[in-house]
Design a protein around this motif. Sequence first.
Motif, short mmCIF file in Angstrom:
data_model
loop_
_atom_site.label_atom_id
_atom_site.label_comp_id
_atom_site.label_asym_id
_atom_site.label_seq_id
_atom_site.Cartn_x
_atom_site.Cartn_y
_atom_site.Cartn_z
N UNK A 228 -7.75 -17.31 -4.10
CA UNK A 228 -6.97 -16.47 -5.00
C UNK A 228 -7.62 -15.10 -5.15
N UNK A 229 -8.87 -14.98 -4.77
CA UNK A 229 -9.58 -13.70 -4.89
C UNK A 229 -9.34 -12.82 -3.67
N UNK A 230 -9.39 -13.41 -2.47
CA UNK A 230 -9.29 -12.61 -1.25
C UNK A 230 -7.86 -12.41 -0.76
N UNK A 231 -6.92 -13.19 -1.24
CA UNK A 231 -5.53 -12.96 -0.86
C UNK A 231 -4.98 -11.78 -1.64
N UNK A 232 -3.92 -11.17 -1.13
CA UNK A 232 -3.34 -9.98 -1.78
C UNK A 232 -2.88 -10.29 -3.19
N UNK A 233 -3.28 -9.43 -4.12
CA UNK A 233 -2.83 -9.52 -5.50
C UNK A 233 -2.31 -8.13 -5.87
N UNK A 234 -1.00 -7.95 -5.85
CA UNK A 234 -0.47 -6.61 -6.08
C UNK A 234 -0.79 -6.10 -7.47
N UNK A 235 -1.01 -4.80 -7.55
CA UNK A 235 -1.29 -4.18 -8.83
C UNK A 235 -0.02 -3.92 -9.62
N UNK A 236 -0.18 -3.46 -10.84
CA UNK A 236 0.94 -3.17 -11.72
C UNK A 236 1.39 -1.73 -11.49
N UNK A 237 2.64 -1.53 -11.04
CA UNK A 237 3.09 -0.17 -10.75
C UNK A 237 3.34 0.65 -12.01
N UNK A 238 3.14 1.95 -11.89
CA UNK A 238 3.51 2.87 -12.95
C UNK A 238 4.93 3.36 -12.66
N UNK A 239 5.47 4.18 -13.54
CA UNK A 239 6.81 4.75 -13.32
C UNK A 239 6.77 5.95 -12.38
N UNK A 240 5.55 6.38 -12.02
CA UNK A 240 5.38 7.56 -11.17
C UNK A 240 5.02 7.09 -9.76
N UNK A 241 5.97 7.19 -8.84
CA UNK A 241 5.80 6.64 -7.49
C UNK A 241 4.61 7.25 -6.76
N UNK A 242 4.41 8.56 -6.86
CA UNK A 242 3.28 9.19 -6.17
C UNK A 242 1.94 8.74 -6.75
N UNK A 243 1.92 8.45 -8.05
CA UNK A 243 0.70 7.93 -8.66
C UNK A 243 0.41 6.52 -8.14
N UNK A 244 1.46 5.73 -7.94
CA UNK A 244 1.30 4.39 -7.36
C UNK A 244 0.70 4.48 -5.97
N UNK A 245 1.15 5.45 -5.19
CA UNK A 245 0.60 5.63 -3.84
C UNK A 245 -0.88 5.98 -3.92
N UNK A 246 -1.24 6.85 -4.86
CA UNK A 246 -2.65 7.21 -5.02
C UNK A 246 -3.49 6.00 -5.42
N UNK A 247 -2.95 5.14 -6.30
CA UNK A 247 -3.69 3.96 -6.76
C UNK A 247 -3.81 2.91 -5.66
N UNK A 248 -2.70 2.68 -4.93
CA UNK A 248 -2.66 1.48 -4.08
C UNK A 248 -2.21 1.70 -2.65
N UNK A 249 -1.68 2.87 -2.35
CA UNK A 249 -1.12 3.09 -1.01
C UNK A 249 0.32 2.63 -0.90
N UNK A 250 0.90 2.16 -1.99
CA UNK A 250 2.27 1.66 -2.00
C UNK A 250 3.01 2.24 -3.21
N UNK A 251 4.29 2.56 -3.02
CA UNK A 251 5.09 3.05 -4.14
C UNK A 251 5.38 1.95 -5.16
#
Length: 201
Positions: free
Chosen positions: A35-58
């Motif tokens: 559960x640690x090494x498998x992908x665990x998506x983060x919580x997106x913000x309402x700002x798509x470009x900020x999501x890209x900065x945080x995670x590389x994904x919108x």
Amino acid sequence: GKDMGNTGMNKAQSLMDKMLKFSRIAQIERLVDSTILNERPGAPTKIKMLNIAWSGSMDSGPSAGISTIAGKSKHYKSTYCSHAMAGFLNKYEDGIAIYYNNEFGIKRSYLENCGVDVNRVIHAPFTNIEMLTEDIMYRLENITEKDHVIIVIDSIGNVASSKEINDTIEQTGKNDMTKAKKIKALMRMITPLLYMKNIPL
């Protein structure tokens, strides 16, 4: 050759079971089930470009571990963190935020304007790195991987050490050379706990 392969697999499976049984590590598991090494998506913000900065994904945001925002004063560092808190609290209705604060540059209304549910935020003011280290370690030891918690520190760059404070009060004229070591020690201690307990900081 086929039977030998099955025999080898059975022996490996038996050894895996044995090694999983004889461990003192609570979260030990097979890599394929991790559960640690498998992908665990983060919580997106309402700002798509900020999501890209945080995670590389919108469609994702900050995830487990430490994300550091650095920059000059008045360059929206607190805004980015506020949006991260808001996104996390929006994703997890049972989640909370712990807001460690020693700059006091933003007010409750600022957080609310960024979409933060302030009813689910613990405000933890601190004055020195030792106070922060002691409190955050105590909290992390008592949080489980099922708890949805995001931690924000505002700011670690401007925090003093207790030695620096005492030297100033006692007028020793000495420069504190311990602060950087204490911050690095804090990061070393919290990094594995953040990943193991799925906590973004």
